[in-house]
Design a protein around this motif. Sequence first.
Motif, mmCIF file in Angstrom:
data_model
loop_
_atom_site.group_PDB
_atom_site.id
_atom_site.type_symbol
_atom_site.label_atom_id
_atom_site.label_comp_id
_atom_site.label_asym_id
_atom_site.label_seq_id
_atom_site.Cartn_x
_atom_site.Cartn_y
_atom_site.Cartn_z
ATOM 1 N N ALA A 1 64.639 -96.617 -35.680
ATOM 2 C CA ALA A 1 64.544 -97.988 -35.957
ATOM 3 C C ALA A 1 64.441 -98.867 -34.436
ATOM 4 N N GLU A 2 65.521 -98.502 -33.837
ATOM 5 C CA GLU A 2 65.113 -99.090 -32.301
ATOM 6 C C GLU A 2 63.882 -98.883 -31.553
ATOM 7 N N SER A 3 63.658 -97.728 -31.594
ATOM 8 C CA SER A 3 62.415 -97.194 -30.998
ATOM 9 C C SER A 3 61.265 -97.976 -31.621
ATOM 10 N N LEU A 4 60.916 -98.116 -33.124
ATOM 11 C CA LEU A 4 60.080 -98.686 -33.588
ATOM 12 C C LEU A 4 60.179 -100.278 -32.945
ATOM 13 N N SER A 5 61.274 -101.125 -33.149
ATOM 14 C CA SER A 5 61.283 -102.183 -32.842
ATOM 15 C C SER A 5 60.791 -102.406 -31.142
ATOM 16 N N THR A 6 61.304 -101.588 -30.361
ATOM 17 C CA THR A 6 60.825 -101.575 -29.070
ATOM 18 C C THR A 6 59.546 -101.394 -28.505
ATOM 19 N N ALA A 7 58.842 -100.432 -29.100
ATOM 20 C CA ALA A 7 57.689 -100.168 -29.214
ATOM 21 C C ALA A 7 56.620 -101.314 -29.625
ATOM 22 N N GLY A 8 57.085 -101.980 -30.729
ATOM 23 C CA GLY A 8 56.332 -103.071 -31.198
ATOM 24 C C GLY A 8 56.445 -104.268 -30.529
ATOM 25 N N ASN A 9 57.389 -104.307 -29.714
ATOM 26 C CA ASN A 9 57.416 -105.628 -28.961
ATOM 27 C C ASN A 9 56.445 -105.564 -27.870
ATOM 28 N N ILE A 10 55.594 -104.538 -27.519
ATOM 29 C CA ILE A 10 54.751 -104.568 -26.692
ATOM 30 C C ILE A 10 53.445 -105.064 -27.212
ATOM 31 N N PHE A 11 53.408 -105.093 -28.575
ATOM 32 C CA PHE A 11 52.199 -105.840 -29.129
ATOM 33 C C PHE A 11 52.729 -107.082 -29.840
ATOM 34 N N LEU A 12 53.843 -107.207 -30.243
ATOM 35 C CA LEU A 12 54.228 -108.465 -31.185
ATOM 36 C C LEU A 12 55.293 -109.198 -30.466
ATOM 37 N N GLY A 13 55.683 -110.406 -30.906
ATOM 38 C CA GLY A 13 56.777 -111.341 -30.323
ATOM 39 C C GLY A 13 58.273 -110.692 -30.416
ATOM 40 N N GLN A 14 59.158 -111.315 -29.913
ATOM 41 C CA GLN A 14 60.400 -110.983 -30.169
ATOM 42 C C GLN A 14 61.104 -111.012 -31.376
ATOM 43 N N THR A 15 60.534 -112.025 -32.393
ATOM 44 C CA THR A 15 61.106 -112.018 -33.762
ATOM 45 C C THR A 15 60.339 -111.333 -34.725
ATOM 46 N N GLU A 16 58.961 -111.157 -34.276
ATOM 47 C CA GLU A 16 58.089 -110.299 -35.084
ATOM 48 C C GLU A 16 58.388 -108.878 -35.069
ATOM 49 N N ALA A 17 58.411 -108.217 -34.009
ATOM 50 C CA ALA A 17 58.726 -106.631 -34.042
ATOM 51 C C ALA A 17 59.734 -106.304 -34.613
ATOM 52 N N PRO A 18 60.857 -106.950 -34.786
ATOM 53 C CA PRO A 18 61.955 -106.546 -35.632
ATOM 54 C C PRO A 18 61.575 -106.497 -37.153
ATOM 55 N N LEU A 19 60.596 -107.106 -37.648
ATOM 56 C CA LEU A 19 60.072 -107.120 -39.091
ATOM 57 C C LEU A 19 59.586 -105.568 -39.503
ATOM 58 N N LEU A 20 59.212 -105.099 -38.420
ATOM 59 C CA LEU A 20 58.630 -103.507 -38.569
ATOM 60 C C LEU A 20 59.765 -102.911 -38.977
ATOM 61 N N VAL A 21 61.149 -103.260 -38.664
ATOM 62 C CA VAL A 21 62.559 -102.448 -39.135
ATOM 63 C C VAL A 21 63.376 -103.235 -40.015
ATOM 64 N N LYS A 22 62.869 -104.185 -40.553
ATOM 65 C CA LYS A 22 63.828 -105.155 -41.257
ATOM 66 C C LYS A 22 64.585 -104.533 -42.158
ATOM 67 N N ALA A 23 64.469 -103.594 -42.797
ATOM 68 C CA ALA A 23 65.457 -102.947 -43.670
ATOM 69 C C ALA A 23 66.539 -102.241 -42.888
ATOM 70 N N TYR A 24 66.249 -101.954 -41.691
ATOM 71 C CA TYR A 24 67.299 -101.165 -41.009
ATOM 72 C C TYR A 24 68.270 -102.193 -40.047
ATOM 73 N N VAL A 25 67.927 -103.415 -39.845
ATOM 74 C CA VAL A 25 68.498 -104.371 -39.041
ATOM 75 C C VAL A 25 69.902 -104.740 -39.463
ATOM 76 N N PRO A 26 70.319 -104.948 -40.837
ATOM 77 C CA PRO A 26 71.489 -105.123 -41.028
ATOM 78 C C PRO A 26 72.543 -104.116 -40.683
ATOM 79 N N THR A 27 72.189 -102.730 -40.890
ATOM 80 C CA THR A 27 72.942 -101.706 -40.628
ATOM 81 C C THR A 27 72.948 -101.157 -39.071
#
Length: 487
Positions: free
Chosen positions: A196-222
Amino acid sequence: MKKILFLLFCVTFTVNFVRAQNNSTVVVSAGTEVLSLEEPVVENANPYKGILESRQFVFSIRSILRGLLGLVSILLIAFLFSTNRKGINWRTVGIALALQMLIAVGILSVPAVQMVFEVFGRAFVKVLDWTKAGSGFLFGSLMDQSKFGYIFALQILPTIIFFSALTSLLFYWGVIQKVVWVMAWIFTKLMRLSGAESLSTAGNIFLGQTEAPLLVKAYVPTMTKSEIMLVMTAGMSTMAGGVLAAYIGMLGGGDIHMSVAFAKHLLSASVMAAPGAIAMAKILVPQTEEIDNTVSVSKDKMGKSALDSIANGSIDGLRLAANVAAMLLVFYALIAGANYIFGKVGQWTHLNNLIANWTNGMYDSLSLECVLSYIFAPVIWLTGVSGQDLALVGRLLGEKLIMTEFVGYSSLAQMIQTGSFVHTKSLIIATYVLCGFANFASIGIQIGGIGGIAPNQRHLLAKYGFRALLGATLAALLSASMIGMFL
């Protein structure tokens, strides 16, 4: 820690030695330093035109040692602010730093890597031309800079809107997800991060700081504390595609060669920021809990069809462009107000004349820019910026932290137009220093944005806000220090 530093020194020394052997202008002899560290002083009316194209730079052993000092100092700062110094996984940190260093070496010294970044840079510049076609239809002759000059609202803001729509379309087609998945898989295997953190980090290279976490939104709560820290730090360290394109347009100033050169360095800065953020986050808040290494990108699409995704992206881009315009209007007005007060204080205390003499005319009175310049100059020295340009880059870092990086890049564009930098090396380093959304406003943005995905994590987002800001700032300084070693 010693092994990591020794490894970094070996990599940098070997690369510079090989380059020295292949560069006929570099002379190495016992007890003699490699030629001058700095670029020659520029004197023409347009001093930076064409200078950022791929070429070999003159360097010195001093630049390597100074860069290593910068790396050690940055790591020490992060170590001092760590929540669990004994729990730091130096293997993960070391691999992240080595990966960041390899990108720095590649962008400056390896033709194949330079070509890849240049290809992507030219692609960004070509898309900027497409944006001008749409802008020309809306604004007509107002886009003619020869008649009306450079109008920020017309030249830059449409770029944000178009790139937002294009990113949304690429996301709908699944292109971004595939690229992000590959990068996240590499991060997970090399550094043993959670999926989850890898996907969010890689996504930030292309997406914004609040959009990238949407790639893993199911995992953020845990997510664990360390994972949340990395999501926040990476979000503040990298740049989204829309604003990246805007910065290319700003710094390029309409010159295609300058635009391509800046695009290459801005892309490099954003990519380097990802492993840099990993290193800083894992020092500041080490991972001690069990993690899930599964790499699975969200299947959610932005829109029900291609046209719907373009419409959604356009609306989001319009909202972002309006926010940027409002933010710049307000901040520049506040700067003018602050400078008026500072100027009056300087007049009453007779500081204005002293400042004018002390800065050799760079500042004619006490001002916010003057204060920021000298507060952050010592930190900037660690990145390898020359003494004559320390105040300029220090000011840019201060503007980024306090008034957002958009203000910083806008100031950098003005400095380029006026030929303010004595050495071109300082100009290049400044583009890396300004990389990312590391400013005080981003803390609130992340608490609101990521907190909306996972309300149960808001307390951690608030708790680690300033640490994430520190980590993102240090990640940018890491990139700048590494680049400075090879210039």
